[in-house]
Enzyme design. Structure first.
Site, mmCIF file in Angstrom:
data_model
loop_
_atom_site.group_PDB
_atom_site.id
_atom_site.type_symbol
_atom_site.label_atom_id
_atom_site.label_comp_id
_atom_site.label_asym_id
_atom_site.label_seq_id
_atom_site.Cartn_x
_atom_site.Cartn_y
_atom_site.Cartn_z
ATOM 1 N N THR A 1 28.549 139.020 36.898
ATOM 2 C CA THR A 1 28.069 138.883 35.521
ATOM 3 C C THR A 1 26.559 139.083 35.387
ATOM 4 O O THR A 1 26.075 139.402 34.294
ATOM 5 C CB THR A 1 28.426 137.492 34.956
ATOM 6 O OG1 THR A 1 27.850 136.478 35.786
ATOM 7 C CG2 THR A 1 29.931 137.300 34.888
ATOM 8 N N ASP A 2 25.803 138.896 36.461
ATOM 9 C CA ASP A 2 24.339 138.944 36.355
ATOM 10 C C ASP A 2 23.842 140.247 35.750
ATOM 11 O O ASP A 2 22.916 140.251 34.928
ATOM 12 C CB ASP A 2 23.701 138.759 37.738
ATOM 13 C CG ASP A 2 23.606 137.312 38.148
ATOM 14 O OD1 ASP A 2 24.200 136.459 37.460
ATOM 15 O OD2 ASP A 2 22.939 137.020 39.163
ATOM 16 N N THR B 1 31.163 137.266 41.506
ATOM 17 C CA THR B 1 31.685 135.905 41.681
ATOM 18 C C THR B 1 33.201 135.890 41.800
ATOM 19 O O THR B 1 33.770 135.034 42.485
ATOM 20 C CB THR B 1 31.236 135.019 40.508
ATOM 21 O OG1 THR B 1 29.806 134.967 40.482
ATOM 22 C CG2 THR B 1 31.771 133.604 40.635
ATOM 23 N N SER C 1 26.289 141.120 41.980
ATOM 24 C CA SER C 1 25.754 142.221 41.179
ATOM 25 C C SER C 1 24.235 142.280 41.132
ATOM 26 O O SER C 1 23.669 143.327 40.799
ATOM 27 C CB SER C 1 26.313 142.171 39.752
ATOM 28 O OG SER C 1 25.852 141.043 39.049
#
Length: 322
Positions: free
Chosen positions: A84-85, A12, A51
């Site tokens: 972040t995933d 992101t 990610s």
């Protein structure tokens, strides 16, 4: 001037809305143009994807890139920009194999690069400051968001949108401007070997153990080619009727099974009989300890890829978990 090496993987922090959803499109050079710190920063772009699209092969390449960077004595620390995933998986894999004193810090953003209120530049600034600071040497791999530095081991994404999305792990430090306030310690374990090409070929399936879940998920996963299984258990590590027998059959076949929990906080501890955690562990399941199911899966894949089986694998898993 202190030297920090940046490795960009996307996420992101470099994403913009393309009209068909957000995509990682911004280059690492553009990202650094918004950063004003008195730190010498070199940068490489390993990949540029969100990610959830990362592959095991790319994670292995990332681990080797970090290792190469840390072999340069002029590098005080390494920062990785990442979505972040799946950050908790990448951070934990890197921590398992990190053998250098330099800190490795992953960061990213919850708001895209084209947002006026994007959090990416501040998170990256904080991560660079933290990676450059001598107080964070010998802390292994960590995650830095909203000024908080948390250890990779045991961390998990706990909120989909909050600016501080990660929970768990050990709070190591707070970054305030150019200051790093250290307030936590981690025990560094002996590093495992770096992942090799075989890591990308390992398959470990996660099977659900919610109410009404069927134990035939485990033999089905093995028939489809799974080299190992992680059970997404309930509570302190429990599963419905039939799972004990399925675990026993899997371990008899030499297929390792790990017992994790869907609970956000607390360790997996065998407490209940009658088909619960006590019986699952007796049948051969390895408790995941404080690891999230995603991190337990990463550890199991790494050990399997290194050719460990039976008691050797059990010992390595246990020593890397607790």
């Amino acid at each position: 001037m202190t030297h920090v090496h940046l490795i960009s993987t996307g996420g992101t922090i470099v994403s913009r809305n393309t009209g068909d959803g957000a995509r990682a499109t911004t280059s690492v050079d553009t990202l650094l143009a918004d950063i004003d710190v008195e730190i010498e920063t070199t940068a490489d772009e390993l990949v540029n994807v969100n990610s959830f699209r990362l592959t095991l092969r790319q994670l292995a390449e990332l681990a080797r890139a970090v290792d190469r960077a840390c072999q340069d004595a002029s590098v005080a620390g390494v920062v990785i920009t990442h979505g972040t995933d799946t950050m908790e998986e990448s951070a934990f894999l890197l921590d398992l194999v990190h053998r250098h004193p330099q800190p490795v810090i992953l960061t990213g953003a919850q708001k895209g690069a084209d947002r006026a209120d994007t959090d990416g530049p501040q998170n990256l600034t904080d991560a660079l400051v933290a990676a450059a600071h001598p107080r964070l040497r010998e802390t292994g791999v960590s995650i830095c968001f909203a000024g908080t530095v948390q250890s990779a081991r045991g961390v998990r994404k706990a909120h989909t949108l909050d600016p501080s999305p990660f929970d768990g792990g050990t709070a190591l430090a707070t970054v305030v401007g150019d200051r790093v306030i250290r307030h936590g310690q981690v025990r560094r374990r002996s590093p495992l070997p770096l992942p090799h090409e075989g890591f990308g070929q390992i398959r470990v399936d996660v099977v659900d153990a919610s109410v009404g879940s069927r134990p035939d998920q485990i033999p089905d996963a093995i028939r489809r080619g799974a080299h190992g299984v992680v059970i997404l258990g309930t509570g302190a590590g429990n599963a419905p009727d039939g799972f004990v027998d399925a675990v026993q059959r899997a371990t008899d076949q030499g297929v390792p099974v790990v017992l994790a929990t869907r609970a956000t906080h607390g360790p997996v501890v065998p407490i209940y009989g009658d088909g619960g955690g006590v019986d699952l562990v007796r049948a051969g399941a390895k408790p995941a300890g404080m690891l999230s199911p995603a991190q337990a899966r990463v550890l199991l894949m790494l050990l399997i890829s290194q050719g460990l089986t039976g008691p050797e694998l059990h010992s390595a898993f246990t020593s890397s978990t607790f």
